[in-house]
Design an enzyme around this catalytic site. Structure first.
Site, short mmCIF file in Angstrom:
data_model
loop_
_atom_site.label_atom_id
_atom_site.label_comp_id
_atom_site.label_asym_id
_atom_site.label_seq_id
_atom_site.Cartn_x
_atom_site.Cartn_y
_atom_site.Cartn_z
N SER A 116 -6.11 -2.62 -4.79
CA SER A 116 -4.71 -2.91 -4.49
C SER A 116 -4.27 -4.22 -5.10
CB SER A 116 -4.53 -2.98 -2.96
OG SER A 116 -3.24 -3.42 -2.60
N CYS A 134 0.79 -1.21 0.00
CA CYS A 134 0.00 0.00 0.00
C CYS A 134 0.83 1.27 0.00
CB CYS A 134 -0.96 0.03 1.18
SG CYS A 134 -1.87 -1.51 1.35
N ASP A 193 0.71 -2.76 -1.37
CA ASP A 193 0.64 -1.45 -1.89
C ASP A 193 -0.71 -1.17 -2.42
OD1 ASP A 193 2.97 -0.19 -1.31
OD2 ASP A 193 3.89 -1.05 -3.06
N THR A 194 -1.69 -0.01 -2.12
CA THR A 194 -3.12 0.26 -2.24
C THR A 194 -3.34 1.68 -2.72
OG1 THR A 194 -3.55 -1.25 -0.43
CG2 THR A 194 -5.23 0.40 -0.88
N ILE A 195 -4.41 1.86 -3.45
CA ILE A 195 -4.85 3.22 -3.74
C ILE A 195 -6.26 3.37 -3.18
CG2 ILE A 195 -3.43 3.61 -5.77
CD1 ILE A 195 -7.17 3.04 -6.18
#
Length: 567
Positions: free
Chosen positions: A394, A13, A375-377
């Site tokens: 993600s 993220c 790892d994320t949006i």
């Protein structure tokens, strides 16, 4: 293994790799960014161009759902280490027409061939964090299709065209994302297809460099033409299946053809006149609700953000909640998850008795919620009709499993690594099962109307961030920008849903600049182990709808490149 899990929020993220942000006290402050205000529509996310893509969709007549998909597609191109169509998606939607909330679980399941015996026969006690055995079926594309079918107005071609053009013609790499990319350079260079997709001459693109991804453009064109079936039944599914066979993965065509997203009922708790909404497991959203229930009995407004008591209460509520998370959070389609009991006020009252204001908890154990009966949006979008979308997506670790299937232009996620291999664990690996998930969207309603659409990225930081943002906003009177930028603490070292037990010393508290030496000294006195860091993982975006003026107020914090944009 314990060390790697303790660093989970840093690996997945996205932790900002560039220069540190401004040092400030934990109180309302100004950093050079003001709240963005607009009357009609707004998009807030972690890349400025992706936010503009979504805003353009709103301006051309699309609604919040169309804009959310378009923004997510752009982020898959522009922030590929954090998200993409090789990953999963969760969303909460407020539909202005029906005046109701809808939840979508678009996370994928394990391969049918994935069994605990398979890993036991290979002598593995944990599922690898990288490579083909870490895969679960990507749910993002079906999530887009499911959202659009129910609520969207525009075609997939209209939604994807802006990103296809950026993929073919190029986009500038921003500062924070360049840092992520550079940190992953070694990982990306280890597989030929991954390297040709994401490296330029063997190097990660630097800040300001124009980058292209013609492979992803071709894949998006296939989705624009044939929809989700291209991904789960057609050419893309076949390509992923062949790649899996080549790499020693466990995917079969049946894993893709049987994939479905699931509409779920969002769950909630009340907090000081507001109703906080999250999605039920297999995600960790209810952890934020459990923490808020524990904190509600204390007068945090009186304590204030500079009080050691506030931070002690926050840390203790997190520890208690995460032990429940480790034991009970799992795929509810294949496990009996006591959600109602876990988020009840009665259960919180029972667990609150374990908090000692003078001493940090070190002997961490899950509670028994059934004794309480009880790892994320990330991106947020609000349109002119006040349809609202809170969406998080993600591939888990930065660039997921590290493997790009051939010429498809995206990495496959490594969410499968979050299964437990113990036979008696609710989150144990089973064929065609959803793993525990860290990514959680959130929404707040007030007087039965949407009030705040928000999310925080960063693995285990996410529910901790949700609580800190809400306390900053509701108890401490910060605005939507300040609430996300205020200095944070993150506790690491709780038990995990993969079966790793808690740190017997009570874990470590990661403290950002701006938290005073006086606060730290008092927390140490109570037994907390403190470690100073430049910044904690994650990132935040939020849009607040002013109930008096109906004006949109947007915020996007300094830990990411992003911004809120409106019109």
């Amino acid at each position: 293994m314990m060390k790697s899990l303790a660093c989970l929020a840093l690996l997945c993220c996205g932790l900002r790799m560039a220069q540190a942000g401004p040092r400030h006290e934990s109180k309302p402050f100004r950093t050079g960014r003001s709240v963005v205000m607009a009357p009609h529509g707004m998009v807030a996310t972690s890349h400025p161009l992706a936010a503009q893509v979504g805003l353009d969709i709103l301006k051309k007549g699309g609604n919040a759902i169309d804009a959310a998909i378009a923004t997510n597609a752009a982020l898959g191109l522009m922030e590929p280490m954090s998200c993409g169509i090789g990953g999963d998606l969760f969303a909460i939607v407020w539909d202005a027409k029906t005046k109701k909330l809808y939840g979508l679980n678009a996370s994928g399941r394990s391969p049918y061939k994935a069994t605990r015996k398979y890993f036991a026969d290979k002598g593995m006690k944990n599922i690898p964090t990288l490579g083909p055995l870490s895969w679960s079926v990507p749910g993002c594309v079906d999530g887009w299709a499911t959202l659009r079918k129910r609520f969207g107005k525009l075609s997939m071609k209209e939604i994807l065209t802006p990103t296809i053009q950026y993929a073919e013609n190029g986009f500038p790499v921003t500062e924070v994302i360049a840092g992520y990319w550079r940190a992953a350079q070694k990982k990306l260079s280890q597989h030929a297809d991954t390297a040709k997709t994401y490296l330029i001459g063997g190097r990660a693109p630097r800040k300001g460099k124009t980058n292209k991804n013609p492979y992803l453009a071709k894949t998006y064109r296939a989705l624009a033409k044939d929809g989700r079936d291209a991904f789960y039944k057609g050419q893309l599914a076949r390509a992923m299946g062949s790649f899996s066979e080549k790499m020693g993965g466990l995917f079969s065509m049946k894993d893709f053809t049987d994939h479905t997203s699931t509409w779920v009922e969002p769950v909630s708790t009340t907090y000081r006149g507001h109703r906080i909404w999250e999605l039920p497991p297999n995600g960790q959203g209810i952890a934020a609700l459990q923490m808020l229930n524990l904190l509600e009995d204390y007068d945090l407004k009186k304590l204030g953000p500079k009080s050691p008591d506030w931070w002690h209460l926050f840390l203790e509520s997190k520890k208690l909640t995460f032990e429940d998370r480790a034991k009970y959070y799992a795929d509810p389609e294949m496990a009996d998850v006591p959600v109602k009991e876990l988020i009840s006020k009665k259960y919180a009252k029972k667990r609150r008795q374990l908090i000692d204001m003078k001493k940090a908890i070190t002997d961490l154990k899950a509670g028994d919620p059934k004794l309480g009966k009880a790892d994320t949006i990330y991106l947020s979008v609000v349109d002119k009709d006040r349809n609202c979308v809170s969406l998080i997506q993600s591939t888990y670790y930065g660039f997921g499993s590290g493997l790009v299937p051939g010429d498809l232009g995206f990495t496959l996620q490594n969410r499968g690594t979050l299964f437990a291999l113990q036979d008696d664990h609710l989150n144990r690996l089973e064929p065609h099962k959803r793993p525990f998930h860290t990514i959680i969207p959130a929404m707040v309603t007030k007087d039965d109307k949407p009030w705040f659409v928000f999310g925080v990225m960063g693995g285990d930081m996410q529910p901790q961030g949700h609580v800190q943002v809400l306390v900053n906003l509701i108890d401490f009177g910060m605005d939507v920008q300040q609430a996300g930028e205020a200095s944070r603490m993150e506790h690491v070292g709780s038990s995990t849903p993969t079966g790793i037990s808690a740190d017997k010393k009570g874990g470590v508290v990661r403290v950002e600049p701006g938290i005073s030496a006086k606060i730290i000294a008092e927390l140490k006195k109570r037994g907390h182990i403190i470690r100073r860091v430049e910044r904690n993982g994650g990132g935040y975006q939020g849009i607040l709808i002013d109930p008096k003026t109906n004006m949109l107020h947007g915020g996007s914090e300094y830990r990411k490149d992003g911004m809120a944009v409106g019109y």
